[in-house]
Write an enzyme that holds these catalytic residues in place. Structure first.
Site, PDB file in Angstrom:
ATOM      1  N   LYS A  59     -67.772  -6.475  24.727  1.00 30.07           N
ATOM      2  CA  LYS A  59     -67.375  -6.564  26.185  1.00 30.07           C
ATOM      3  C   LYS A  59     -66.275  -7.528  26.636  1.00 30.07           C
ATOM      4  O   LYS A  59     -66.133  -7.782  27.907  1.00 30.07           O
ATOM      5  CB  LYS A  59     -68.679  -6.901  27.219  1.00 30.07           C
ATOM      6  CG  LYS A  59     -69.750  -6.064  26.714  1.00 30.07           C
ATOM      7  CD  LYS A  59     -69.639  -4.640  26.466  1.00 30.07           C
ATOM      8  CE  LYS A  59     -69.128  -3.884  27.682  1.00 30.07           C
ATOM      9  NZ  LYS A  59     -68.842  -2.331  27.213  1.00 30.07           N
ATOM     10  N   THR A  62     -62.034  -4.831  24.772  1.00 30.36           N
ATOM     11  CA  THR A  62     -61.729  -4.187  23.678  1.00 30.36           C
ATOM     12  C   THR A  62     -60.958  -2.865  23.882  1.00 30.36           C
ATOM     13  O   THR A  62     -59.817  -2.391  23.532  1.00 30.36           O
ATOM     14  CB  THR A  62     -63.043  -3.525  22.811  1.00 30.36           C
ATOM     15  OG1 THR A  62     -64.088  -4.711  22.963  1.00 30.36           O
ATOM     16  CG2 THR A  62     -62.630  -3.379  21.195  1.00 30.36           C
ATOM     17  N   HIS A 120     -65.986  -5.815  15.924  1.00 33.62           N
ATOM     18  CA  HIS A 120     -66.864  -6.871  16.877  1.00 33.62           C
ATOM     19  C   HIS A 120     -67.365  -7.836  15.868  1.00 33.62           C
ATOM     20  O   HIS A 120     -67.964  -8.684  16.139  1.00 33.62           O
ATOM     21  CB  HIS A 120     -68.024  -6.423  17.520  1.00 33.62           C
ATOM     22  CG  HIS A 120     -67.606  -5.590  18.839  1.00 33.62           C
ATOM     23  ND1 HIS A 120     -66.597  -5.846  19.630  1.00 33.62           N
ATOM     24  CD2 HIS A 120     -68.316  -4.505  19.325  1.00 33.62           C
ATOM     25  CE1 HIS A 120     -66.625  -4.994  20.424  1.00 33.62           C
ATOM     26  NE2 HIS A 120     -67.503  -4.125  20.585  1.00 33.62           N
ATOM     27  N   SER A 150     -71.175  -8.848  31.556  1.00 35.15           N
ATOM     28  CA  SER A 150     -70.770  -7.490  31.090  1.00 35.15           C
ATOM     29  C   SER A 150     -71.553  -6.979  30.260  1.00 35.15           C
ATOM     30  O   SER A 150     -72.181  -5.781  29.873  1.00 35.15           O
ATOM     31  CB  SER A 150     -69.490  -7.503  30.918  1.00 35.15           C
ATOM     32  OG  SER A 150     -68.727  -6.266  30.591  1.00 35.15           O
ATOM     33  N   TYR A 205     -58.629 -12.000  28.319  1.00 32.77           N
ATOM     34  CA  TYR A 205     -58.809 -10.897  29.362  1.00 32.77           C
ATOM     35  C   TYR A 205     -58.247 -11.658  30.404  1.00 32.77           C
ATOM     36  O   TYR A 205     -57.800 -10.634  31.485  1.00 32.77           O
ATOM     37  CB  TYR A 205     -60.386 -10.756  29.379  1.00 32.77           C
ATOM     38  CG  TYR A 205     -60.755  -9.652  30.423  1.00 32.77           C
ATOM     39  CD1 TYR A 205     -61.077  -8.461  30.003  1.00 32.77           C
ATOM     40  CD2 TYR A 205     -60.929 -10.063  31.866  1.00 32.77           C
ATOM     41  CE1 TYR A 205     -61.543  -7.549  31.115  1.00 32.77           C
ATOM     42  CE2 TYR A 205     -61.441  -9.050  32.706  1.00 32.77           C
ATOM     43  CZ  TYR A 205     -61.632  -7.695  32.313  1.00 32.77           C
ATOM     44  OH  TYR A 205     -62.047  -6.867  33.106  1.00 32.77           O
ATOM     45  N   SER A 240     -54.599   0.683  33.954  1.00 35.49           N
ATOM     46  CA  SER A 240     -55.058  -0.170  35.026  1.00 35.49           C
ATOM     47  C   SER A 240     -56.590   0.206  34.949  1.00 35.49           C
ATOM     48  O   SER A 240     -57.090   1.146  34.598  1.00 35.49           O
ATOM     49  CB  SER A 240     -54.455   0.187  36.382  1.00 35.49           C
ATOM     50  OG  SER A 240     -54.721   1.334  36.612  1.00 35.49           O
ATOM     51  N   GLY A 271     -64.410  -4.697  35.938  1.00 34.09           N
ATOM     52  CA  GLY A 271     -63.289  -5.042  35.543  1.00 34.09           C
ATOM     53  C   GLY A 271     -62.816  -6.320  36.243  1.00 34.09           C
ATOM     54  O   GLY A 271     -61.545  -6.109  36.656  1.00 34.09           O
TER      55      GLY A 271
HETATM   56  P1  A3P Z   1     -67.044  -5.142  33.085  1.00 33.24           P
HETATM   57  O1  A3P Z   1     -68.393  -4.735  32.559  1.00 33.24           O
HETATM   58  O2  A3P Z   1     -67.167  -6.539  33.732  1.00 33.24           O
HETATM   59  O3  A3P Z   1     -66.617  -4.162  34.375  1.00 33.24           O
HETATM   60  P2  A3P Z   1     -65.385  -3.637  25.856  1.00 33.24           P
HETATM   61  O4  A3P Z   1     -64.289  -2.440  26.024  1.00 33.24           O
HETATM   62  O5  A3P Z   1     -64.855  -4.819  25.098  1.00 33.24           O
HETATM   63  O6  A3P Z   1     -66.760  -3.024  25.982  1.00 33.24           O
HETATM   64  O7  A3P Z   1     -65.195  -4.205  27.306  1.00 33.24           O
HETATM   65  C1  A3P Z   1     -65.416  -3.576  28.497  1.00 33.24           C
HETATM   66  C2  A3P Z   1     -65.345  -4.370  29.908  1.00 33.24           C
HETATM   67  O8  A3P Z   1     -63.872  -4.610  29.971  1.00 33.24           O
HETATM   68  C3  A3P Z   1     -65.935  -3.988  31.327  1.00 33.24           C
HETATM   69  O9  A3P Z   1     -66.329  -5.112  31.924  1.00 33.24           O
HETATM   70  C4  A3P Z   1     -64.936  -2.944  31.656  1.00 33.24           C
HETATM   71  O10 A3P Z   1     -64.955  -2.715  32.993  1.00 33.24           O
HETATM   72  C5  A3P Z   1     -63.543  -3.897  31.286  1.00 33.24           C
HETATM   73  N1  A3P Z   1     -62.228  -2.987  31.202  1.00 33.24           N
HETATM   74  C6  A3P Z   1     -62.215  -1.881  30.549  1.00 33.24           C
HETATM   75  N2  A3P Z   1     -61.036  -1.499  30.869  1.00 33.24           N
HETATM   76  C7  A3P Z   1     -60.410  -2.442  31.675  1.00 33.24           C
HETATM   77  C8  A3P Z   1     -59.075  -2.520  32.509  1.00 33.24           C
HETATM   78  N3  A3P Z   1     -58.283  -1.413  32.317  1.00 33.24           N
HETATM   79  N4  A3P Z   1     -58.819  -3.198  33.306  1.00 33.24           N
HETATM   80  C9  A3P Z   1     -59.874  -4.353  33.657  1.00 33.24           C
HETATM   81  N5  A3P Z   1     -61.063  -4.510  32.768  1.00 33.24           N
HETATM   82  C10 A3P Z   1     -61.277  -3.398  31.817  1.00 33.24           C
END
Ligand code: A3P
Length: 307
Positions: A59, A62, A120, A150, A205, A240, A271
């Site tokens: 989270k 990735t 991970h 998250s 991030y 985005s 996000g």
């Molecule tokens: P949130 O749960 O805070 O919204 P991973 O890909 O490591 O599983 O992480 C997922 C997290 O990254 C989620 O956070 C998701 O919404 C966020 N995320 C994915 N794509 C994104 C983007 N383009 N811009 C910002 N946040 C993003």
């Protein structure tokens, strides 16, 4: 696309045996039991020197980073990057699911290098072959509080992860390193101390949110690529939050409800930086910060919990 069809069909077929898998341990790190049962095979995985690894605590951003990397490789070609869902294009190395769903290693074995690989695993469990072969490694770290929030919502909707239980208890599990893939604290520190010696690109991030273009350029340069300005602008736009949220190849909606129940919480949830503030009570925040000092004091990693 054919690969995607067979992957989805396999998941449907495995639907009945999907469950919240219990955790077992490898070298003190809690992981899904199916991963631990095939640990020797995972640890022995030898990448090609041209393969690239994207490593994160769950989270931390990735999927976002994977999409940026794939678009850099394909020079901003959106259609090329819609050839399959993220988890098929860039396999999750250590994941093992009930048969007939292909494991991360099964998928990798069907692909020719150079491959982009997701993990991970904490630094100490990353297969040694990545360092021996001097593979490029991008690490993305996210501040602990937003990462925790998250992960909490993810564990509510991911039917293969242990039940998150109540919020208060979840904070304690995070602090104690009891969630799948272990301690966030050890994870971010493990890659931080090795970043220079191993030539790891260590990203945050929060920096990506603050100035996505700057971070896309950093990733591009690390990958040894040079793209024109308009292509870089397109990559920023295509990665985005809003665009990725609507893109079925990046928003995980190709997985059935038996795996990810997006009616509970969306994969592309908020996000944001600072969403933790609407989850932690003042006393929870204070206690978390006290423990944070204890676990992270002196690590010198410049995390930001607000922009
Ligand atoms: P949130 O749960 O805070 O919204 P991973 O890909 O490591 O599983 O992480 C997922 C997290 O990254 C989620 O956070 C998701 O919404 C966020 N995320 C994915 N794509 C994104 C983007 N383009 N811009 C910002 N946040 C993003």
């Amino acid at each position: 696309m054919a690969e995607e069809m067979s992957y989805s069909a396999a998941i449907e077929e495995a639907g009945q045996v999907m469950c919240r898998f219990p955790l077992k341990h490898v070298d003190g790190v809690p992981l899904m039991n199916l991963i631990v049962d095939r640990w020797d095979e995972i640890a022995a995985f030898t990448p090609d020197p041209s393969d690239m690894l994207i490593a994160t605590y769950p989270k931390a951003g990735t999927t976002w980073t994977q999409e940026i990397v794939d678009l850099i490789i394909h020079e901003g070609d959106a259609e090329a990057c819609r050839r399959a869902p993220t988890f098929v294009r860039m396999p999750f190395m250590e994941i093992v699911s009930p048969r007939p769903i292909p494991s991360g290693l099964d998928l990798l074995n069907t692909m020719d290098p150079p491959r982009v690989i997701k993990t991970h695993l904490p630094f100490k469990l990353v297969p040694k072959g990545f360092w021996e072969n001097k593979c490029k490694v991008i690490y993305v770290a996210r501040n602990a509080k937003d990462n925790l929030v998250s992960y909490y919502h993810f564990d509510r909707m991911n039917k293969t992860q242990p039940e998150p239980g109540p919020w208060e208890g979840y904070i304690q599990k995070f602090i104690r390193g009891e969630l799948a893939w272990g301690s966030w604290y050890d994870h971010v520190k493990g890659f931080w101390v090795e970043r220079e010696r191993r030539n790891i690109l260590y990203l945050f991030y929060e920096d990506m949110k603050e100035n996505p273009r700057r971070e896309v350029v950093r990733i591009m340069e690390y990958m040894g690529r040079a793209l024109p300005d308009d292509v870089i602008d397109r990559i920023v736009e295509l990665t985005s939050f809003q665009v990725m949220k609507e893109n079925p190849m990046t928003n995980y909606t190709t997985l059935p409800k038996s795996v990810l129940d997006q009616s509970v919480s969306r994969f592309m949830r908020k996000g944001e930086v600072g969403n933790w503030a609407s989850h932690f009570s003042p006393s929870q925040s204070r206690e978390f910060d006290e423990d944070y000092e204890h676990q992270m004091g002196g690590a010198g990693i410049p995390f930001r919990t607000q922009l």
